[in-house]
Design an enzyme around this catalytic site. Structure first.
Site, mmCIF file in Angstrom:
data_model
loop_
_atom_site.group_PDB
_atom_site.id
_atom_site.type_symbol
_atom_site.label_atom_id
_atom_site.label_comp_id
_atom_site.label_asym_id
_atom_site.label_seq_id
_atom_site.Cartn_x
_atom_site.Cartn_y
_atom_site.Cartn_z
ATOM 1 N N GLU A 193 -0.469 -4.069 11.517
ATOM 2 C CA GLU A 193 0.291 -3.675 10.328
ATOM 3 C C GLU A 193 1.766 -4.047 10.496
ATOM 4 O O GLU A 193 2.443 -4.410 9.534
ATOM 5 C CB GLU A 193 0.142 -2.170 10.112
ATOM 6 N N CYS A 238 5.748 6.454 4.662
ATOM 7 C CA CYS A 238 4.621 5.637 4.224
ATOM 8 C C CYS A 238 3.933 6.197 2.982
ATOM 9 O O CYS A 238 3.061 5.549 2.406
ATOM 10 C CB CYS A 238 3.614 5.466 5.351
ATOM 11 N N HIS A 241 0.845 -1.195 0.000
ATOM 12 C CA HIS A 241 0.000 0.000 0.000
ATOM 13 C C HIS A 241 0.878 1.240 0.000
ATOM 14 O O HIS A 241 2.085 1.186 0.232
ATOM 15 C CB HIS A 241 -0.983 0.016 1.171
ATOM 16 N N HIS A 248 3.476 -4.879 3.840
ATOM 17 C CA HIS A 248 3.428 -5.373 5.217
ATOM 18 C C HIS A 248 3.005 -6.837 5.227
ATOM 19 O O HIS A 248 2.284 -7.294 4.339
ATOM 20 C CB HIS A 248 2.405 -4.594 6.048
ATOM 21 N N ASP A 262 -4.762 -10.558 -0.112
ATOM 22 C CA ASP A 262 -3.467 -11.229 -0.037
ATOM 23 C C ASP A 262 -2.673 -11.065 -1.328
ATOM 24 O O ASP A 262 -3.171 -11.350 -2.425
ATOM 25 C CB ASP A 262 -3.652 -12.711 0.275
ATOM 26 N N HIS A 263 -1.445 -10.584 -1.183
ATOM 27 C CA HIS A 263 -0.531 -10.328 -2.304
ATOM 28 C C HIS A 263 -1.139 -9.351 -3.316
ATOM 29 O O HIS A 263 -1.032 -9.540 -4.521
ATOM 30 C CB HIS A 263 -0.087 -11.632 -2.964
#
Length: 132
Positions: free
Chosen positions: A120, A34, A15, A40, A78-79
């Site tokens: 996170e 960030c 992200h 993460h 996921d991924h």
């Protein structure tokens, strides 16, 4: 008597924290490092509450909870890039706080769901919950 039970799942995602209405400089000032694309290894904890069913001994079958989390959340995140690949995060800056809130909205009825916590990092988490 109300009993709490929970399930922990994990996923990996990328992200970037940025507000599209702000300049790159403003985003860097607001979000620091960030504001750059990064990833993460998230941990998701979901807690439900209820009375123990006398027939099964369960508040909720945790395999069922795992299946729901997998279908409603993990398969989408996921991924993935949380900024661009997850339709239900569209329009939200993918902070841990916004992620926890969005996941809460996707899960079980509020009467059963007690909390959603998104880790996170090992040190940073956000939680949405119903403390009723």
């Amino acid at each position: 008597m109300t009993v709490l039970v929970g399930r922990r799942e994990s996923f990996n995602a990328a992200h970037q924290l940025c507000d599209p209405d702000l300049s790159d400089e403003e985003n860097r000032r607001l979000f620091g490092k960030c504001a750059n694309m990064h990833g993460h290894n998230y941990v998701l904890e979901v807690v439900v509450a209820g009375e123990i069913d006398q027939a099964s001994g369960y508040v909720l079958d945790l395999k069922l909870l795992s299946d729901v989390i997998g279908r409603q959340v993990i398969r989408d995140v996921d991924h993935r890039n949380l900024n661009t690949d997850v339709a239900w995060l569209k329009g939200r800056i993918p902070t841990a706080e916004n992620l926890a809130q969005a996941i809460w909205e996707r899960l079980l009825p509020a009467g059963l769901l007690r909390s959603v916590r998104v880790w996170e990092t090992d040190k940073n988490w956000a939680e949405v919950g119903d403390r009723a």
